[in-house]
Scaffold this active site. Structure first.
Site, PDB file in Angstrom:
ATOM      1  N   HIS A  43      32.575  83.872   2.931  1.00 38.28           N
ATOM      2  CA  HIS A  43      31.578  85.011   2.644  1.00 38.28           C
ATOM      3  C   HIS A  43      30.719  85.201   3.570  1.00 38.28           C
ATOM      4  CE1 HIS A  43      33.110  85.010  -1.230  1.00 38.28           C
ATOM      5  NE2 HIS A  43      32.767  83.614  -1.563  1.00 38.28           N
ATOM      6  N   GLU A 127      37.544  79.907  -6.914  1.00 36.27           N
ATOM      7  CA  GLU A 127      37.783  78.783  -7.081  1.00 36.27           C
ATOM      8  C   GLU A 127      37.942  78.264  -8.340  1.00 36.27           C
ATOM      9  OE1 GLU A 127      34.951  75.793  -5.032  1.00 36.27           O
ATOM     10  OE2 GLU A 127      35.679  74.350  -6.739  1.00 36.27           O
ATOM     11  N   SER A 219      28.019  84.416  -1.634  1.00 34.50           N
ATOM     12  CA  SER A 219      28.222  82.853  -1.445  1.00 34.50           C
ATOM     13  C   SER A 219      27.612  82.086  -2.464  1.00 34.50           C
ATOM     14  CB  SER A 219      27.989  82.477  -0.109  1.00 34.50           C
ATOM     15  OG  SER A 219      27.754  81.009   0.176  1.00 34.50           O
TER      16      SER A 219
HETATM   17  S1  SF4 Z   1      32.126  73.681   0.252  1.00 30.19           S
HETATM   18 FE1  SF4 Z   1      32.877  71.776  -0.091  1.00 30.19          FE
HETATM   19  S2  SF4 Z   1      35.028  72.079  -1.294  1.00 30.19           S
HETATM   20 FE2  SF4 Z   1      34.197  74.032  -0.547  1.00 30.19          FE
HETATM   21  S3  SF4 Z   1      35.447  74.400   1.359  1.00 30.19           S
HETATM   22 FE3  SF4 Z   1      33.560  73.228   2.091  1.00 30.19          FE
HETATM   23  S4  SF4 Z   1      33.926  71.177   2.058  1.00 30.19           S
HETATM   24 FE4  SF4 Z   1      35.572  72.205   0.797  1.00 30.19          FE
END
Ligand code: SF4
Length: 296
Positions: A43, A127, A219
Site C-alpha cells: 500500500h 489477509e 494500509s
Molecule cells: S507486517 Fe508482518 S506479517 Fe505482514 S508482511 Fe510484514 S512481516 Fe509479514
C-alpha cells in the site's frame, strides 16, 4: 519557525515480508513475461509507480491475467485462488509472508480439529479474506469489542488474528472467548514486526506532541500507528507523501516525530523528513497560521 528537529522512530522501513514481495515482483519483471500483481503488492504509491514503470500491472481478479506471471502478495490468498491460477495455466510467484503462511497453517489446523475459528481482523482485508479460505464453513470474523461481545456460546473456539491487529485487542478477544467457549485453542498470529513498530510509535508519542505517520491510506498497520498516537493525545497526521505536508501542523513545535508503516520505504520517509525540516526553516507566514502546502 526555525531549527525544527525531526525525531525518527527507532523502527522504520519495510518489514521483511513486504521487502520480499517487492523483490520477488521486481525479479519476475526482469524475465520478460507479463507480470501481474494480484492486488497492490504494497500500500505505497511510490512503490506502485516504480513497479508500473517496469511494466507490472495490478489486477483485482485472476481472470484479468491472460498469460504470464501472477504474483501473490504478502497478504496471501485463499486456496481457491491458488487453484484458479494453476487451472488457467498461469505461472505463480508466491510472495505470501512466512508469518501469514504460519497463520494460514494454524487456521487450517483449527478447522480440521473441529474448532469454530474466530478471526480478529477486518472482514474484507485481503489477509483476512485469505485466512477465511482456510477456516472452514463455521468461522467468524470480529473486529470490535461490540462484535465479539455478541458472539454466541461455543463448544470449541479457536482464535487467530490478522497480523496487523493491535496486541491489546487480541488479548481482550481471547479473554472474552474464554468466558463463552467450553474449550479454546489460541494461536497468537499478531506479527511481532508490527508490534515493535507500534511500541516505537508509543515511545515516540512520549517525546513529541506532533507525529507524522507515512504510509498508504488503506494500509492497516499505518492507520494503527496514527490511531495509537491519537490515543495518547498526540496530533497525528497520516500522509502518503511529502506533498501532503502543511506548515501549520508544526507551528510552535521544535521537535516533530516521524514514523512509517511497514510498507513505507525509507527513501519516502527521508524525503518527508527533509521537507519537514525545510518547512521549519521557513519564516512564519505573516505571523499567522495560514495554511501553506509544503512545496520546499
Ligand atoms: S507486517 Fe508482518 S506479517 Fe505482514 S508482511 Fe510484514 S512481516 Fe509479514
Amino acid at each position: 519557525m526555525s531549527e525544527m528537529h525531526v525525531l525518527l522512530a527507532r523502527e522504520n522501513g519495510f518489514c521483511f515480508g513486504v521487502k520480499k514481495a517487492v523483490e520477488l515482483t521486481e525479479a519476475a519483471a526482469e524475465g520478460g513475461s507479463a507480470v501481474h500483481n494480484l492486488g497492490q503488492v504494497v500500500h505505497n504509491p511510490t512503490i506502485s509507480r516504480r513497479l508500473a514503470d517496469r511494466g507490472v500491472t495490478v489486477i483485482r481478479d485472476v481472470g484479468e491475467a491472460k498469460d504470464g506471471i501472477v504474483v501473490v502478495r504478502a497478504h496471501g490468498v485463499p486456496p481457491a485462488v491458488r487453484r484458479e491460477i494453476e487451472e488457467r495455466g498461469l505461472q505463480c510467484v508466491d510472495a505470501t509472508c512466512s508469518l501469514v503462511l504460519r497463520a494460514q497453517r494454524f487456521t487450517t489446523q483449527l478447522a480440521d480439529e473441529g474448532y469454530t475459528v474466530v478471526i480478529l481482523g477486518t472482514p474484507d482485508h485481503p489477509e483476512v479474506v485469505g485466512l477465511r479460505g482456510f477456516a472452514g464453513r463455521d468461522h467468524v470474523v470480529v473486529e470490535t469489542e461490540e462484535q465479539w461481545n455478541a458472539l454466541p456460546k461455543m463448544k470449541k473456539a479457536g482464535v487467530v488474528a490478522q497480523s496487523t491487529q493491535p496486541p491489546w485487542a487480541f488479548t481482550a478477544l481471547v479473554a472474552h472467548v474464554a468466558t463463552i467457549a467450553q474449550e479454546m485453542k489460541v494461536f497468537n498470529t499478531v506479527c511481532p514486526v508490527t508490534v515493535k513498530r507500534q511500541v516505537a510509535a508509543s515511545d515516540l508519542a512520549e517525546q513529541v506532541r506532533t507525529i507524522v505517520v507515512v504510509g498508504g491510506r488503506n494500509s492497516a498497520n499505518t492507520r494503527e500507528l496514527a490511531n495509537l498516537a491519537r490515543m495518547r493525545g498526540r496530533n497525528a497526521h497520516h500522509i502518503e507523501s511529502a506533498d501532503e505536508l502543511h506548515a501549520e501542523w508544526f507551528a510552535g513545535e521544535d521537535t516533530v516525530g516521524l514514523i512509517g508503516g511497514t510498507s513505507t520505504p525509507m527513501d519516502t520517509l527521508l524525503e518527508v523528513k527533509r521537507r519537514i525540516e525545510a518547512l521549519g526553516a521557513q519564516p512564519p507566514l505573516g505571523g499567522s497560521t495560514e495554511r501553506a502546502a509544503a512545496t520546499a
